[in-house]
Design a protein around this motif. Structure first.
Motif, PDB file in Angstrom:
ATOM      1  N   MET A   1      -2.565   8.511   3.943  1.00  0.00           N
ATOM      2  CA  MET A   1      -2.592   8.279   2.539  1.00  0.00           C
ATOM      3  C   MET A   1      -2.960   6.714   2.652  1.00  0.00           C
ATOM      4  O   MET A   1      -1.981   5.955   2.776  1.00  0.00           O
ATOM      5  CB  MET A   1      -1.459   8.315   1.740  1.00  0.00           C
ATOM      6  N   PRO A   2      -4.011   6.292   2.493  1.00  0.00           N
ATOM      7  CA  PRO A   2      -4.513   4.761   2.644  1.00  0.00           C
ATOM      8  C   PRO A   2      -4.134   3.849   1.393  1.00  0.00           C
ATOM      9  O   PRO A   2      -3.977   4.614   0.179  1.00  0.00           O
ATOM     10  CB  PRO A   2      -6.142   4.939   2.786  1.00  0.00           C
ATOM     11  N   LEU A   3      -3.543   2.734   1.659  1.00  0.00           N
ATOM     12  CA  LEU A   3      -3.345   1.983   0.656  1.00  0.00           C
ATOM     13  C   LEU A   3      -4.102   0.845   0.483  1.00  0.00           C
ATOM     14  O   LEU A   3      -3.952  -0.334  -0.270  1.00  0.00           O
ATOM     15  CB  LEU A   3      -1.882   1.337   0.962  1.00  0.00           C
ATOM     16  N   SER A   4      -5.328   0.861   0.991  1.00  0.00           N
ATOM     17  CA  SER A   4      -6.277  -0.352   1.136  1.00  0.00           C
ATOM     18  C   SER A   4      -6.939  -0.889  -0.117  1.00  0.00           C
ATOM     19  O   SER A   4      -7.098  -1.823  -0.618  1.00  0.00           O
ATOM     20  CB  SER A   4      -7.615  -0.083   2.163  1.00  0.00           C
ATOM     21  N   ALA A   5      -6.783   0.026  -1.147  1.00  0.00           N
ATOM     22  CA  ALA A   5      -7.518  -0.141  -2.575  1.00  0.00           C
ATOM     23  C   ALA A   5      -6.485  -1.217  -3.096  1.00  0.00           C
ATOM     24  O   ALA A   5      -6.957  -1.953  -4.052  1.00  0.00           O
ATOM     25  CB  ALA A   5      -7.353   1.194  -3.222  1.00  0.00           C
ATOM     26  N   ASN A   6      -5.163  -1.257  -2.879  1.00  0.00           N
ATOM     27  CA  ASN A   6      -4.384  -2.039  -3.375  1.00  0.00           C
ATOM     28  C   ASN A   6      -3.796  -3.303  -2.523  1.00  0.00           C
ATOM     29  O   ASN A   6      -2.955  -3.910  -2.794  1.00  0.00           O
ATOM     30  CB  ASN A   6      -3.197  -1.468  -4.226  1.00  0.00           C
ATOM     31  N   ALA A   7      -4.627  -3.315  -1.418  1.00  0.00           N
ATOM     32  CA  ALA A   7      -4.107  -4.302  -0.616  1.00  0.00           C
ATOM     33  C   ALA A   7      -4.097  -5.689  -0.806  1.00  0.00           C
ATOM     34  O   ALA A   7      -4.713  -6.204  -1.697  1.00  0.00           O
ATOM     35  CB  ALA A   7      -5.053  -4.129   0.779  1.00  0.00           C
ATOM     36  N   PHE A   8      -3.057  -6.664  -0.281  1.00  0.00           N
ATOM     37  CA  PHE A   8      -3.225  -8.113  -0.626  1.00  0.00           C
ATOM     38  C   PHE A   8      -2.630  -8.643   0.620  1.00  0.00           C
ATOM     39  O   PHE A   8      -2.308  -8.312   1.603  1.00  0.00           O
ATOM     40  CB  PHE A   8      -2.111  -8.338  -1.832  1.00  0.00           C
ATOM     41  N   GLY A   9      -3.014 -10.115   0.411  1.00  0.00           N
ATOM     42  CA  GLY A   9      -2.645 -10.962   1.558  1.00  0.00           C
ATOM     43  C   GLY A   9      -1.010 -11.241   1.696  1.00  0.00           C
ATOM     44  O   GLY A   9      -0.646 -11.270   2.462  1.00  0.00           O
ATOM     45  N   SER A  10      -0.817 -12.067   0.400  1.00  0.00           N
ATOM     46  CA  SER A  10       0.575 -12.516   0.293  1.00  0.00           C
ATOM     47  C   SER A  10       1.275 -12.369  -1.029  1.00  0.00           C
ATOM     48  O   SER A  10       0.269 -12.371  -2.191  1.00  0.00           O
ATOM     49  CB  SER A  10       0.697 -13.834   0.806  1.00  0.00           C
ATOM     50  N   VAL A 149      12.374  12.763  -2.309  1.00  0.00           N
ATOM     51  CA  VAL A 149      11.437  13.075  -3.419  1.00  0.00           C
ATOM     52  C   VAL A 149      11.193  11.622  -4.188  1.00  0.00           C
ATOM     53  O   VAL A 149      10.023  11.286  -4.547  1.00  0.00           O
ATOM     54  CB  VAL A 149      12.147  13.982  -4.244  1.00  0.00           C
ATOM     55  N   ALA A 150      12.127  10.747  -4.162  1.00  0.00           N
ATOM     56  CA  ALA A 150      11.950   9.619  -4.988  1.00  0.00           C
ATOM     57  C   ALA A 150      11.134   8.679  -4.106  1.00  0.00           C
ATOM     58  O   ALA A 150      10.293   8.050  -4.681  1.00  0.00           O
ATOM     59  CB  ALA A 150      13.519   8.931  -5.009  1.00  0.00           C
ATOM     60  N   ILE A 151      11.083   8.537  -2.779  1.00  0.00           N
ATOM     61  CA  ILE A 151      10.170   8.013  -1.979  1.00  0.00           C
ATOM     62  C   ILE A 151       8.836   8.574  -2.095  1.00  0.00           C
ATOM     63  O   ILE A 151       7.882   7.660  -2.219  1.00  0.00           O
ATOM     64  CB  ILE A 151      10.741   7.734  -0.619  1.00  0.00           C
ATOM     65  N   ALA A 152       8.484   9.686  -1.937  1.00  0.00           N
ATOM     66  CA  ALA A 152       7.552  10.272  -2.315  1.00  0.00           C
ATOM     67  C   ALA A 152       6.821  10.102  -3.516  1.00  0.00           C
ATOM     68  O   ALA A 152       5.701   9.664  -3.651  1.00  0.00           O
ATOM     69  CB  ALA A 152       7.559  11.689  -2.124  1.00  0.00           C
ATOM     70  N   ARG A 153       7.591   9.917  -4.742  1.00  0.00           N
ATOM     71  CA  ARG A 153       7.127   9.473  -6.034  1.00  0.00           C
ATOM     72  C   ARG A 153       6.775   8.017  -6.020  1.00  0.00           C
ATOM     73  O   ARG A 153       5.538   7.665  -6.444  1.00  0.00           O
ATOM     74  CB  ARG A 153       8.193   9.848  -6.932  1.00  0.00           C
ATOM     75  N   ALA A 154       7.644   7.225  -5.232  1.00  0.00           N
ATOM     76  CA  ALA A 154       6.922   5.665  -5.261  1.00  0.00           C
ATOM     77  C   ALA A 154       5.734   5.674  -4.488  1.00  0.00           C
ATOM     78  O   ALA A 154       5.079   4.631  -4.836  1.00  0.00           O
ATOM     79  CB  ALA A 154       8.160   4.917  -4.675  1.00  0.00           C
ATOM     80  N   ILE A 155       5.650   6.242  -3.316  1.00  0.00           N
ATOM     81  CA  ILE A 155       4.501   6.070  -2.426  1.00  0.00           C
ATOM     82  C   ILE A 155       3.297   6.776  -2.806  1.00  0.00           C
ATOM     83  O   ILE A 155       2.044   6.372  -2.479  1.00  0.00           O
ATOM     84  CB  ILE A 155       4.590   6.242  -0.986  1.00  0.00           C
ATOM     85  N   VAL A 156       3.109   7.801  -3.877  1.00  0.00           N
ATOM     86  CA  VAL A 156       1.909   8.647  -4.007  1.00  0.00           C
ATOM     87  C   VAL A 156       1.242   7.902  -4.940  1.00  0.00           C
ATOM     88  O   VAL A 156      -0.096   8.234  -4.894  1.00  0.00           O
ATOM     89  CB  VAL A 156       2.543  10.126  -4.823  1.00  0.00           C
ATOM     90  N   ILE A 157       1.499   6.959  -5.668  1.00  0.00           N
ATOM     91  CA  ILE A 157       0.708   5.993  -6.562  1.00  0.00           C
ATOM     92  C   ILE A 157      -0.321   4.956  -5.704  1.00  0.00           C
ATOM     93  O   ILE A 157      -0.958   4.104  -6.025  1.00  0.00           O
ATOM     94  CB  ILE A 157       1.337   5.389  -7.543  1.00  0.00           C
ATOM     95  N   GLU A 158       0.066   5.230  -4.229  1.00  0.00           N
ATOM     96  CA  GLU A 158      -0.499   4.006  -3.443  1.00  0.00           C
ATOM     97  C   GLU A 158      -0.284   2.556  -3.728  1.00  0.00           C
ATOM     98  O   GLU A 158      -1.140   1.655  -4.110  1.00  0.00           O
ATOM     99  CB  GLU A 158      -1.936   4.119  -3.328  1.00  0.00           C
ATOM    100  N   PRO A 159       1.221   2.232  -3.975  1.00  0.00           N
ATOM    101  CA  PRO A 159       1.332   0.833  -4.493  1.00  0.00           C
ATOM    102  C   PRO A 159       1.038  -0.181  -3.564  1.00  0.00           C
ATOM    103  O   PRO A 159       1.214  -0.073  -2.124  1.00  0.00           O
ATOM    104  CB  PRO A 159       3.002   0.967  -4.707  1.00  0.00           C
ATOM    105  N   ARG A 160       0.898  -1.298  -4.205  1.00  0.00           N
ATOM    106  CA  ARG A 160       0.577  -2.633  -3.219  1.00  0.00           C
ATOM    107  C   ARG A 160       1.833  -2.993  -2.763  1.00  0.00           C
ATOM    108  O   ARG A 160       1.878  -3.896  -1.763  1.00  0.00           O
ATOM    109  CB  ARG A 160      -0.120  -3.669  -3.914  1.00  0.00           C
TER     110      ARG A 160
END
Length: 377
Positions: A1-10, A149-160
């Protein structure tokens, strides 16, 4: 599950503060978080750690300060526009929705295509190893499974950024250990940036790349687990990091960073973390593992030694936690490789480098003292 779309530096918190009715719950929090870091906000109840997390999440507006991602302010955005995932202490799952539908909820609110939702939900459920439970309701799951489940719900949106507010506090000891490993695995494998609130110093030490210790809304120290474990900046941090023996003593003499201190029937050689002069009242912090019961014939050259009477012995697997009383009745927590007998007089050994001298006040640590900490480290 890539998160690059919402990546940031700092991510930067500048003088972040929050007040409630004139009471400062959080004061001038300054912190720069690099992408991919795991940061733990640590401290006792009421120290401001959850307030800081809720300010980051957008659940509380700032009283003052700014939150920036790559120099762009995000504190002015509503919570749903920040692309942050949140894991709550009480899980906050929808009881009438299955695991799949709970995990899908955030993606549906973002109007993602149905095929994409199905794919990402399946991936997220697989990451937290709940494939066999996808069709179940939360009430049919254990506490540890609900937290997954709570963790899966948080990471599925591919958050930054993933925010976790004491997510393991409602679990039993065995599950806490298992979920601690799982959270660190997901953080590393997905390249997440995580901010984690806890009051458990062992949990913070095992999970975080850096720790931020708070007290009454003020930052006490920021550093790696090793830095805080070995070199607490003040006695409050020392107390919170497991230095259970806090002795109020007086400085007899000083030589460089070394000091001779006395009181409670003790005369000890110690190491100054915060500068002191002869005659000063100080607080000496000693970790139980550094104050050990000596075996017969054990060499003690260059170390502090004194006698005490055993009051209680606790078996802890490979060693024993021992409570002792000094000649003046001071209670101390020490460790032993063998089981002494209650009432027995034992000899204790302490390396002067592990008896840390602090001012009794909680004044901020100066640049000179920070340099001394780095030298000791």
């Amino acid at each position: 599950m890539p998160l690059s779309a919402n990546a940031f530096g700092s991510l930067e918190l500048k003088n972040v503060g929050r007040s409630f009715g004139g009471h400062d719950a959080l004061v001038d929090l300054n912190l720069t978080i690099r992408a991919g870091e795991f940061i733990a906000l640590l401290g006792p109840s009421g120290c401001g750690k959850s307030t800081a997390l809720n300010c980051l999440a957008g659940l509380l507006p700032l009283t003052h300060g700014q939150i920036l991602i790559d120099d762009k302010r995000v504190d002015v955005l509503p919570s749903e526009k920040r692309d942050f995932g949140m894991v709550f202490q009480n899980y906050a799952l929808f009881p009438h929705l299955t695991v799949e539908k709970n995990v899908a909820f955030g993606l549906q609110m973002r109007n993602r295509p149905r095929a994409e939702i199905s794919r990402r939900v399946k991936e997220a459920i697989a990451l937290v190893k709940l494939e066999e439970h996808a069709k179940k309701l939360p009430g049919q799951l254990s506490g540890g499974q609900q937290q997954r489940v709570a963790i899966a719900r948080a990471i599925v949106i591919e958050p930054r950024l993933v925010l976790m507010d004491e997510p393991l506090s409602n679990l039993d000891a065995k599950l806490r250990l298992e979920m601690r490993t799982e959270i660190r695995r997901l953080h590393q494998s997905l390249g997440l940036t995580t901010i984690y609130v806890t009051h458990d110093q062992e949990e913070a030490l095992s999970l975080a790349d850096r720790l931020v210790v708070l007290r009454e809304g003020h930052v006490q120290q920021v550093g790696t687990p090793a830095e805080l474990h070995d070199n607490p900046a003040n006695w409050h941090v020392a107390d919170f990091m497991g230095y259970r023996n806090l002795l109020d003593l007086k400085v007899v003499s000083v030589s460089g960073s070394s000091a001779k201190v006395e009181g409670n029937g003790l005369l000890l050689n110690a190491t100054m973390v915060q500068p002191a002069a002869a005659g000063d009242e100080v607080r000496v912090a000693i970790r139980p593992h550094d104050l050990v019961v000596a075996r017969e014939g054990q060499p003690t050259e260059g170390r502090n030694t004194f006698e005490a009477t055993v009051s209680v012995v606790e078996y802890q697997g490979r060693e024993f936690a021992v409570g002792v009383n000094t000649s003046t009745g001071k209670n101390l927590f020490v460790h032993s490789e063998y089981a002494p007998t209650p009432g027995e007089t034992v000899r204790l050994v302490l390396d002067p480098a592990r008896a840390l001298v602090y001012r009794t006040s909680l004044a901020a640590v100066s640049a000179e003292e920070q340099e001394l900490l780095q030298v000791r480290g």
